[in-house]
Write an enzyme that holds these catalytic residues in place. Structure first.
Site, PDB file in Angstrom:
ATOM      1  N   GLY A 115     -25.177  41.686-107.834  1.00  0.00           N
ATOM      2  CA  GLY A 115     -24.230  43.488-107.874  1.00  0.00           C
ATOM      3  C   GLY A 115     -23.420  43.350-107.621  1.00  0.00           C
ATOM      4  CE  LYS A 163     -42.655  49.602-116.063  1.00  0.00           C
ATOM      5  NZ  LYS A 163     -41.688  48.470-116.592  1.00  0.00           N
ATOM      6  CG  MET A 185     -32.830  41.222-113.729  1.00  0.00           C
ATOM      7  SD  MET A 185     -31.708  41.181-115.470  1.00  0.00           S
ATOM      8  CE  MET A 185     -32.191  39.898-116.603  1.00  0.00           C
ATOM      9  NE  ARG A 186     -39.671  44.999-111.777  1.00  0.00           N
ATOM     10  CZ  ARG A 186     -40.482  44.126-111.443  1.00  0.00           C
ATOM     11  NH1 ARG A 186     -42.020  44.588-112.406  1.00  0.00           N
ATOM     12  NH2 ARG A 186     -40.402  43.362-110.660  1.00  0.00           N
ATOM     13  CB  ILE A 195     -37.019  51.955-117.862  1.00  0.00           C
ATOM     14  CG1 ILE A 195     -35.547  51.454-117.015  1.00  0.00           C
ATOM     15  CG2 ILE A 195     -36.962  53.540-117.010  1.00  0.00           C
ATOM     16  CD1 ILE A 195     -36.470  51.383-115.270  1.00  0.00           C
ATOM     17  CG  HIS A 202     -27.789  42.428-122.678  1.00  0.00           C
ATOM     18  ND1 HIS A 202     -28.992  42.440-122.051  1.00  0.00           N
ATOM     19  CD2 HIS A 202     -27.971  41.964-123.660  1.00  0.00           C
ATOM     20  CE1 HIS A 202     -29.901  41.079-122.667  1.00  0.00           C
ATOM     21  NE2 HIS A 202     -29.189  40.887-123.652  1.00  0.00           N
TER      22      HIS A 202
HETATM   23  C1  GAR Z   1     -25.105  41.491-115.705  1.00  0.00           C
HETATM   24  O1  GAR Z   1     -24.371  40.201-116.397  1.00  0.00           O
HETATM   25  C2  GAR Z   1     -25.973  42.255-116.535  1.00  0.00           C
HETATM   26  O2  GAR Z   1     -25.710  42.842-117.761  1.00  0.00           O
HETATM   27  C3  GAR Z   1     -27.432  41.517-116.738  1.00  0.00           C
HETATM   28  O3  GAR Z   1     -27.373  40.714-115.225  1.00  0.00           O
HETATM   29  C4  GAR Z   1     -26.439  40.230-114.767  1.00  0.00           C
HETATM   30  C5  GAR Z   1     -26.317  41.266-113.412  1.00  0.00           C
HETATM   31  O4  GAR Z   1     -25.017  41.201-112.360  1.00  0.00           O
HETATM   32  N1  GAR Z   1     -28.531  42.315-116.884  1.00  0.00           N
HETATM   33  C6  GAR Z   1     -29.258  42.510-117.900  1.00  0.00           C
HETATM   34  O5  GAR Z   1     -29.458  40.494-118.271  1.00  0.00           O
HETATM   35  C7  GAR Z   1     -30.836  43.126-118.641  1.00  0.00           C
HETATM   36  N2  GAR Z   1     -31.136  42.276-119.890  1.00  0.00           N
HETATM   37  P1  GAR Z   1     -24.852  41.230-111.234  1.00  0.00           P
HETATM   38  O6  GAR Z   1     -26.605  42.113-110.550  1.00  0.00           O
HETATM   39  O7  GAR Z   1     -23.309  40.934-110.043  1.00  0.00           O
HETATM   40  O8  GAR Z   1     -24.152  43.051-111.422  1.00  0.00           O
END
Ligand code: GAR
Length: 191
Positions: free
Chosen positions: A13, A63, A88-89, A91, A107
């Site tokens: 987060g 889902k 991480m899922r 939509i 991303h």
């Molecule tokens: C972030 O780096 C985001 O870009 C990535 O997960 C991390 C979450 O970090 N998202 C993906 O890889 C989407 N495919 P956080 O929980 O510290 O915000």
């Protein structure tokens, strides 16, 4: 009036935290949706007094039924925008059909390069000369959909993967709040 926002997250987060540091965005966030009971982001939301909806997808037969519960909550709170922040899922159709053009993802790579999990590690191990951060509209694919903003980050020789991650996340924490304000509040700041 600000347009109401829900943030979807599965993990630490830090991006949610960055949004909450911006008063204009914080005022608009009415719900955190999390698919990982016990994820650190849930405690962060509670600390900020943001309502949470924490679900375990495994306890729903499909889902569609999982997303229906989320959709009903979003409707009840009059949510207009969904921002994925480490959700991480994929939509599914239920949410995509109701929020077309209003679901956004961040991303940690120069999409279309290195989609999916561990994008930072993928780029690091590939030995590319630069990577980046991408903010894009969400479609049914994995980290696909039209790009809204992208920032390149040059690799530094001998840097560790952890150091690279710190630099990438610093960019995320600046870029994502700026895009959110542009989309939801017509605020024009340099991205
Ligand atoms: C972030 O780096 C985001 O870009 C990535 O997960 C991390 C979450 O970090 N998202 C993906 O890889 C989407 N495919 P956080 O929980 O510290 O915000």
């Amino acid at each position: 009036m600000n347009q109401q926002i829900s943030v979807f997250a599965s993990g630490t987060g830090s991006n949610f935290d960055a949004m909450m540091q911006d008063e204009k965005i914080a005022d608009s966030i009415v719900l955190l949706v999390c698919d990982k009971p016990g994820a650190a982001v849930v405690a962060k939301a509670e600390k900020f007094g943001v309502a949470t909806l924490v679900l375990d997808p495994k306890s729903y037969p499909t889902k569609q039924e999982y997303e229906k519960v989320i959709y009903e909550k979003l409707q009840a709170l009059e949510v207009e925008w969904i921002f994925l922040a480490g959700y991480m899922r994929l939509i599914g159709e239920t949410l995509l059909s109701h929020y077309e053009g209003r679901i956004i993802n961040i991303h940690p790579s120069n999409l279309p390069d290195f989609p999916g999990k561990d994008a930072i590690g993928q780029a690091y191990r590939a030995g590319v000369s630069e990577t980046g951060v991408t903010v894009h509209y969400v479609d049914e694919g994995m980290d696909t959909g039209p790009i809204i903003a992208q920032e390149q980050i040059e690799m530094i020789p001998d840097e560790t993967e952890e150091q690279l991650k710190t630099r990438i996340q610093a960019v995320e924490h600046r870029l994502y709040p700026n895009v959110i304000k542009q989309l939801t509040q017509n605020v024009t700041e340099e991205l």
